[in-house]
Structure formats: C-alpha cells, structure tokens
Design a protein around this motif. Structure first.
Motif, PDB file in Angstrom:
ATOM      1  N   GLY A  68       0.812  -1.210   0.000  1.00  0.00           N
ATOM      2  CA  GLY A  68       0.000   0.000   0.000  1.00  0.00           C
ATOM      3  C   GLY A  68       0.841   1.252   0.000  1.00  0.00           C
ATOM      4  O   GLY A  68       1.949   1.285  -0.530  1.00  0.00           O
ATOM      5  N   ALA A  69       0.327   2.294   0.647  1.00  0.00           N
ATOM      6  CA  ALA A  69       0.974   3.601   0.606  1.00  0.00           C
ATOM      7  C   ALA A  69       2.331   3.621   1.291  1.00  0.00           C
ATOM      8  O   ALA A  69       3.079   4.580   1.144  1.00  0.00           O
ATOM      9  CB  ALA A  69       0.051   4.648   1.241  1.00  0.00           C
ATOM     10  N   GLU A  70       2.656   2.560   2.063  1.00  0.00           N
ATOM     11  CA  GLU A  70       3.954   2.541   2.731  1.00  0.00           C
ATOM     12  C   GLU A  70       5.096   2.242   1.766  1.00  0.00           C
ATOM     13  O   GLU A  70       6.266   2.450   2.096  1.00  0.00           O
ATOM     14  CB  GLU A  70       3.951   1.514   3.867  1.00  0.00           C
ATOM     15  N   GLY A 104      15.488   2.856 -19.484  1.00  0.00           N
ATOM     16  CA  GLY A 104      14.632   3.994 -19.739  1.00  0.00           C
ATOM     17  C   GLY A 104      13.433   4.067 -18.816  1.00  0.00           C
ATOM     18  O   GLY A 104      12.478   4.794 -19.090  1.00  0.00           O
ATOM     19  N   ARG A 105      13.461   3.335 -17.694  1.00  0.00           N
ATOM     20  CA  ARG A 105      12.355   3.365 -16.748  1.00  0.00           C
ATOM     21  C   ARG A 105      12.552   4.498 -15.745  1.00  0.00           C
ATOM     22  O   ARG A 105      13.671   4.766 -15.300  1.00  0.00           O
ATOM     23  CB  ARG A 105      12.240   2.033 -15.998  1.00  0.00           C
ATOM     24  N   PHE A 106      11.446   5.162 -15.386  1.00  0.00           N
ATOM     25  CA  PHE A 106      11.492   6.193 -14.362  1.00  0.00           C
ATOM     26  C   PHE A 106      11.602   5.514 -12.995  1.00  0.00           C
ATOM     27  O   PHE A 106      10.778   4.671 -12.640  1.00  0.00           O
ATOM     28  CB  PHE A 106      10.238   7.061 -14.415  1.00  0.00           C
ATOM     29  N   VAL A 107      12.627   5.893 -12.261  1.00  0.00           N
ATOM     30  CA  VAL A 107      12.830   5.357 -10.915  1.00  0.00           C
ATOM     31  C   VAL A 107      12.266   6.380  -9.939  1.00  0.00           C
ATOM     32  O   VAL A 107      12.808   7.478  -9.801  1.00  0.00           O
ATOM     33  CB  VAL A 107      14.324   5.101 -10.631  1.00  0.00           C
ATOM     34  N   CYS A 108      11.164   6.024  -9.283  1.00  0.00           N
ATOM     35  CA  CYS A 108      10.436   6.985  -8.451  1.00  0.00           C
ATOM     36  C   CYS A 108      10.524   6.619  -6.970  1.00  0.00           C
ATOM     37  O   CYS A 108      10.627   5.444  -6.609  1.00  0.00           O
ATOM     38  CB  CYS A 108       8.964   7.031  -8.850  1.00  0.00           C
ATOM     39  N   ARG A 109      10.412   7.630  -6.154  1.00  0.00           N
ATOM     40  CA  ARG A 109      10.417   7.453  -4.714  1.00  0.00           C
ATOM     41  C   ARG A 109       9.326   8.321  -4.109  1.00  0.00           C
ATOM     42  O   ARG A 109       9.056   9.421  -4.583  1.00  0.00           O
ATOM     43  CB  ARG A 109      11.778   7.827  -4.119  1.00  0.00           C
ATOM     44  N   ARG A 110       8.708   7.804  -3.045  1.00  0.00           N
ATOM     45  CA  ARG A 110       7.722   8.592  -2.311  1.00  0.00           C
ATOM     46  C   ARG A 110       7.881   8.313  -0.823  1.00  0.00           C
ATOM     47  O   ARG A 110       7.861   7.161  -0.398  1.00  0.00           O
ATOM     48  CB  ARG A 110       6.303   8.234  -2.762  1.00  0.00           C
ATOM     49  N   ASP A 111       8.052   9.371  -0.057  1.00  0.00           N
ATOM     50  CA  ASP A 111       8.209   9.246   1.387  1.00  0.00           C
ATOM     51  C   ASP A 111       6.848   9.480   2.035  1.00  0.00           C
ATOM     52  O   ASP A 111       6.346  10.610   2.048  1.00  0.00           O
ATOM     53  CB  ASP A 111       9.226  10.269   1.893  1.00  0.00           C
ATOM     54  N   PRO A 112       6.226   8.438   2.578  1.00  0.00           N
ATOM     55  CA  PRO A 112       4.892   8.613   3.162  1.00  0.00           C
ATOM     56  C   PRO A 112       4.837   9.655   4.272  1.00  0.00           C
ATOM     57  O   PRO A 112       3.800  10.278   4.495  1.00  0.00           O
ATOM     58  CB  PRO A 112       4.565   7.214   3.716  1.00  0.00           C
ATOM     59  N   ALA A 113       5.959   9.856   4.947  1.00  0.00           N
ATOM     60  CA  ALA A 113       5.971  10.801   6.063  1.00  0.00           C
ATOM     61  C   ALA A 113       6.121  12.247   5.604  1.00  0.00           C
ATOM     62  O   ALA A 113       5.846  13.178   6.377  1.00  0.00           O
ATOM     63  CB  ALA A 113       7.101  10.445   7.034  1.00  0.00           C
ATOM     64  N   ALA A 166      -2.368  24.609  -2.750  1.00  0.00           N
ATOM     65  CA  ALA A 166      -3.134  23.554  -3.425  1.00  0.00           C
ATOM     66  C   ALA A 166      -2.276  22.331  -3.713  1.00  0.00           C
ATOM     67  O   ALA A 166      -2.809  21.267  -4.042  1.00  0.00           O
ATOM     68  CB  ALA A 166      -3.719  24.088  -4.731  1.00  0.00           C
ATOM     69  N   ALA A 167      -0.964  22.476  -3.574  1.00  0.00           N
ATOM     70  CA  ALA A 167      -0.064  21.352  -3.848  1.00  0.00           C
ATOM     71  C   ALA A 167       0.104  20.438  -2.649  1.00  0.00           C
ATOM     72  O   ALA A 167       0.788  19.423  -2.742  1.00  0.00           O
ATOM     73  CB  ALA A 167       1.307  21.878  -4.278  1.00  0.00           C
ATOM     74  N   GLU A 168      -0.524  20.768  -1.531  1.00  0.00           N
ATOM     75  CA  GLU A 168      -0.398  19.918  -0.353  1.00  0.00           C
ATOM     76  C   GLU A 168      -1.019  18.550  -0.622  1.00  0.00           C
ATOM     77  O   GLU A 168      -2.025  18.429  -1.306  1.00  0.00           O
ATOM     78  CB  GLU A 168      -1.076  20.575   0.855  1.00  0.00           C
ATOM     79  N   LEU A 169      -0.387  17.523  -0.074  1.00  0.00           N
ATOM     80  CA  LEU A 169      -0.828  16.146  -0.299  1.00  0.00           C
ATOM     81  C   LEU A 169      -1.186  15.519   1.038  1.00  0.00           C
ATOM     82  O   LEU A 169      -0.339  15.313   1.897  1.00  0.00           O
ATOM     83  CB  LEU A 169       0.282  15.348  -0.985  1.00  0.00           C
ATOM     84  N   ASP A 170      -2.472  15.241   1.209  1.00  0.00           N
ATOM     85  CA  ASP A 170      -2.944  14.698   2.479  1.00  0.00           C
ATOM     86  C   ASP A 170      -3.054  13.172   2.464  1.00  0.00           C
ATOM     87  O   ASP A 170      -2.592  12.495   3.374  1.00  0.00           O
ATOM     88  CB  ASP A 170      -4.312  15.301   2.836  1.00  0.00           C
ATOM     89  N   ASP A 171      -3.697  12.627   1.431  1.00  0.00           N
ATOM     90  CA  ASP A 171      -3.911  11.187   1.339  1.00  0.00           C
ATOM     91  C   ASP A 171      -3.046  10.593   0.232  1.00  0.00           C
ATOM     92  O   ASP A 171      -2.925  11.177  -0.857  1.00  0.00           O
ATOM     93  CB  ASP A 171      -5.383  10.873   1.061  1.00  0.00           C
ATOM     94  N   LEU A 172      -2.486   9.432   0.485  1.00  0.00           N
ATOM     95  CA  LEU A 172      -1.649   8.750  -0.490  1.00  0.00           C
ATOM     96  C   LEU A 172      -2.424   7.630  -1.164  1.00  0.00           C
ATOM     97  O   LEU A 172      -3.055   6.809  -0.495  1.00  0.00           O
ATOM     98  CB  LEU A 172      -0.394   8.175   0.172  1.00  0.00           C
ATOM     99  N   VAL A 173      -2.349   7.595  -2.488  1.00  0.00           N
ATOM    100  CA  VAL A 173      -2.951   6.518  -3.265  1.00  0.00           C
ATOM    101  C   VAL A 173      -1.930   5.394  -3.382  1.00  0.00           C
ATOM    102  O   VAL A 173      -0.745   5.652  -3.624  1.00  0.00           O
ATOM    103  CB  VAL A 173      -3.356   7.013  -4.669  1.00  0.00           C
TER     104      VAL A 173
END
Length: 249
Positions: A68-70, A104-113, A166-173
């Motif tokens: 999930g979002a973690e 050629g793949r995008f390597v993405c990262r997302r920090d839930p915190a 408006a760029a704030e992100l509250d919920d993670l998909v």
C-alpha cells in the motif's frame, strides 16, 4: 530475439491468459525486446523477473497483493506520446522521479511521512553542452534535471512552486501494479514499423527461396527496398512529432 525466445514466449502466453488482447501482447513483447537489446542485458529474468510475475504486474493481476501507501519505490516506463501525462498524474500522487535506469524506466520514490506533489516537463538536447544550456535556462523557475534518455531530458519541481497551498498532499494513493504504459499513438507507429519489416523480409525470402519468373524480381526487390525506407520515414516522423510536443489524445 532468438536467444530470449523462451522467456518472451512464456511471457506472451501468460499475458494472453490474463486477458490481454493478442495485438497488445505482440506490441508489448516487441517493446520489451527492444529495451533488452538496447540495454545489452543477456538475462531477461534479471531485468524483468519471472515471466508469470512480470505478466501479473503488466496486467494488474497482482493489484490486491501490491504494498500500500507505505511502499517507497516504483519503476515504470511510458512511450513518448504519454510520458508527460503519466509523469504529472503520478507526480500529483507524490511520486518523485530520482532518475532513469538503463532501460529507460522512471525510478520513483515517495516518502509517506513527507510526501508532496511534483510536476514534470520534458525537453530535448543532442549533447552534454545542450543539456547544460537547457538546464541553466530552466533553473531560475525551479526546474531541476531528474534524468535523460537518448536525447530526451526530464525536469521536476515541487508543485508548490506553481500551485501554492493547493499542492499539499494529504492522502496517499497506493502505487499501481502496472509498470508499462503504451498509448494508442505509439502502438500505431509500432505496428507500422513492424509491418514494414515483415514486408521487407517476406519479399526477400520469397525471391530467394522460390525463384520464378524474372519479371517479378523488380517488384519484389522494390518491396524489399521500400519497406526499410518506410521504417526510416516513420522514425523521422516520430522525432518530428516529439519536437512538436504531440501527445496522445
């Protein structure tokens, strides 16, 4: 493709079994074969994983099993007619591109915190000097390079730079199971180029194997010559459309 035929044959079988249309299976396998050839890798298992697992990811079959979002990392790729659309869509979900790998793949990262929205843009440059010049021109507006592939350059910046609060992100998909995004425009181009290659090879093989009336040779040779020319023209059209910023409708 012959040295990897067992792998891609198994992958194609798994994709069809998962319900992917036959034409889409053919286009997907051709795309992946091209990536593997360009990367110089001799082991598709190392690059993509087992055929059954990779097929499940490509078709979304593992969606219920995906973390999930973690989850913090995700690799994916798209064609040049849909890359910006997907970059900005997933940037809105907090995915930050760290770079592009050798496929050629995008390597993405997302920090839930500390997730934030990101926005992206694509530019083009033919060499390092041009890349430096493009980067310098975009830097004052907060754009920073996040990878390049062939002559394409990708830039990112926090969406707060243009959207403010408006760029704030509250919920993670939850991250998608899918890793390959191919649009209708690209699939059409791919079919044209594959078709031209088939015409060229078939015409030449027919002339060599069956011989026959010399009267038909000019037509067969013409087909063999015209087909590669058509492929070259198709590639030039693609490059022109990229320069014009053409995207999938």
């Amino acid at each position: 493709m012959s040295e990897h035929s067992d792998y891609f044959g198994a992958l194609a079988e798994k994709l069809r079994a998962a319900g992917m249309p036959r034409s889409e299976v053919t286009a997907t396998v051709a795309e992946l074969t091209g990536y593997l050839t360009e990367s110089g890798s001799a082991d598709p298992y190392e690059e993509f994983g087992a055929p059954e697992d990779f097929a499940a990811r490509l078709t979304g079959g593992r969606a219920a099993q995906e973390p999930g979002a973690e989850a913090e990392t995700w690799k994916w790729t798209a064609d040049i007619y849909t890359d910006r659309k997907h970059l900005n869509h997933y940037g809105d979900q907090g995915w930050e591109v760290q770079g592009l790998d050798r496929l050629g793949r995008f390597v993405c990262r997302r920090d839930p915190a500390a997730a934030m929205r990101w926005e992206y843009r694509r530019e083009s440059a033919n060499n390092a000097a041009e890349r430096d010049a493009v980067s310098a021109g975009l830097a004052p507006d907060g754009w920073e390079p996040c990878g390049h592939w062939m002559f394409f350059m990708y830039f990112k910046r926090p969406k707060a730079a243009s959207a403010g609060p408006a760029a704030e992100l509250d919920d993670l998909v939850a991250p998608p199971a899918k890793q390959l995004f191919l649009g209708t425009t690209y699939r059409g181009k791919l079919k044209q180029m594959v078709g031209a290659a088939v015409v060229s090879g078939t015409g030449t093989a027919f002339a060599i194997h069956y011989g026959g009336d010399p009267v038909i040779y000019p037509a067969l040779i013409g087909a063999a010559v015209a087909a590669p020319a058509a492929m070259v023209l198709a590639w030039h059209r693609v490059k022109r459309e990229v320069a014009q910023g053409v995207e999938d409708a």
